[in-house]
Design a protein around this motif. Sequence first.
Motif, PDB file in Angstrom:
ATOM      1  N   LEU A   3       9.229  10.905  13.786  1.00 58.31           N
ATOM      2  CA  LEU A   3       8.488  10.872  12.531  1.00 58.31           C
ATOM      3  C   LEU A   3       8.556   9.488  11.906  1.00 58.31           C
ATOM      4  N   GLU A   4       9.757   8.884  12.025  1.00 57.94           N
ATOM      5  CA  GLU A   4       9.940   7.549  11.492  1.00 57.94           C
ATOM      6  C   GLU A   4       8.955   6.571  12.121  1.00 57.94           C
ATOM      7  N   LEU A   7       5.337   7.258  11.061  1.00 59.72           N
ATOM      8  CA  LEU A   7       5.113   6.775   9.696  1.00 59.72           C
ATOM      9  C   LEU A   7       5.038   5.260   9.659  1.00 59.72           C
ATOM     10  N   LEU A  48      10.863   3.376   4.585  1.00 59.11           N
ATOM     11  CA  LEU A  48      11.411   3.413   5.937  1.00 59.11           C
ATOM     12  C   LEU A  48      12.590   2.471   6.075  1.00 59.11           C
TER      13      LEU A  48
ATOM     14  N   PRO B   5      14.051  11.104   7.786  1.00 55.81           N
ATOM     15  CA  PRO B   5      13.648   9.722   7.981  1.00 55.81           C
ATOM     16  C   PRO B   5      13.500   8.965   6.663  1.00 55.81           C
ATOM     17  N   LEU B   6      13.106   9.653   5.629  1.00 56.57           N
ATOM     18  CA  LEU B   6      12.808   8.987   4.371  1.00 56.57           C
ATOM     19  C   LEU B   6      13.879   9.289   3.346  1.00 56.57           C
ATOM     20  N   ALA B   7      14.151   8.325   2.515  1.00 55.39           N
ATOM     21  CA  ALA B   7      14.920   8.539   1.299  1.00 55.39           C
ATOM     22  C   ALA B   7      16.250   9.238   1.522  1.00 55.39           C
TER      23      ALA B   7
END
Lengths: 238, 339
Positions: A3-4, A7, A48, B5-7
């Motif tokens: 996902l990283e 994105l 990210l 993945p985020l935050a």
Amino acid sequence: MLLEQILFFVAAAGAIGGALGVVLLRNPFFSVLALVGHLISLALLFLLLRAEFIAAAQLVVYAGAVMVLYVFVVAYVGGIEEAVGGEGAIGRLGPLFAGALLIELCIAIVGSALPAIDSRGAHVPAGFGSPGAIGKVLLERFLVPFEAASFLLLVAAVGAVVLARRRRGLEDAPDDELPERAGRAPLGDPSGRERADGGDEGPPAGTAEGPGDPTPERDAERPDPVRDPEPQPAGGTA
Amino acid sequence: MTALPLASVSFVESTGVQIVKAIVIFAFVLVVVPLILLLERKLLGRFQARLGPNRVGPFGLLQPLADVLKLLSKERFTPRTAVPWMMAMAPAISIFTAVVTLAIIPFGDVRHNALFGASYGLYGIDVSIGILWAFAFGALAFYGLMLGGWASGSKYSFLGAMRSAAQLISYEVSLGLSLVGVVITAGSLSLTEIVNSQDHIWYVVPQFVGFCIFMVAAFAETNRPPFDLPEADAEIVAGYNTEFGGMRFGSFFMAEYINMVAIAGIATAMFLGGWHGPGPGWLDPIWVIVKMLLFVVLFIWIRATLPRLRYDQLMAFGWKVLLPLATLNALVTAIVVSA
């Protein structure tokens, strides 16, 4: 992990596409919107990089506040069909300058980023990029530059207000002789905020066409902002 | 590093749980908005010595359903001067930013070993930037109204969009500053931690000035009367959504009500102690909903009571009264806390 990466590529494409759109689009309003898209993509890239606070600040300050002013100015003044671009010396030097900048940036990026490709990247301690960590850095280690920057912004804002008032000529305009109008006019029109918030976006919409502007219908599509508060009768008072 | 993945978040959950929570939040929104709509119409009717809707279903309970069906079946009209794709995009932006804000509203603390032996946080996501999340998406919400008004290609829409832009920007500053006092007192940006730190006293007491400023700014931020200048129907028809019909108008309308719910949730968490209340632990989400409902009724009550402000009054009030007051409140709080 996947996902990283998805994105990242979405955000990177958005950032590059937005930046290209700013330069290439003919309509200034769409250019500004492309810039908004670019800034939002940058916020995603910050996210990210685990800099949540920077990402939020990017959205609040740039996409939220600064770009709103841009949209304001362009929506009022915009609709210009001919290309905005320099003729003469600046027009010829522009591409040259852009090319030189590109080469320089490429050298810098390739030089610093190539060795990092195979590594695991910089070590990020826990809490890195959190509001607390950034606050500590700003208010302890970099207190003087931080305060100096805020003072600079304050001076710029005050300067913009002073310049705007001088150009409008509040004392000379016959419309503004009434005391309550003179006091209320700068707040009554929505474009008045550009003068207070940042003078670096070029001449704001409210200054060129004051209440005494002799051309009532400049553009059929775009209503005159300054006229907006006036037709409302006193009956609208609370 | 982590699964997310985020935050960085204070409590990590599996992706499946997150998806379920997202669906629950969205379902909550879809259910609660028509109910609030009905409540508003009923209450407004009573305030104005009428009965309100009472024809569709028992006590008019099915009225929102009929409204939605009507909006869905209406023609989608686009003016000749409009930018069609942007007119389609604008309501979507409004809905998106409104729903996303709901994600940070806490309905309860982390439940350990609750269902299937796992632990769950009774909120969408508890990000470290906390309330800044709401402001980040609140800042983007402007583009929904602005693009909608601009893309319509009509004077009234454009005026409404410009008004909403000026209003949102002006009052967002006060809104943010009014919450700085709470953040300083609690020492955290995370809404969950702010609620946790209110187990002795709700922040509405020590931060009463901040609460008042927040409420006034919240009315302006949600375009609710007496600050509904962007859609002042007596002056500019319906403002930014003049040219919108059918479900596109419905989306704008719904976004406004979701914003109201979100602001009520933030006010509950920041000032009214969130899930704190008497009774056993399972009552926590009920308390949050009850407190949010209080705010919603207040919103409706004010709409029925106060007339609309004039535009220059709105601006003068925002910049000359509310902003200095909010700054002073933050300053005094900082001095008191650090002293």
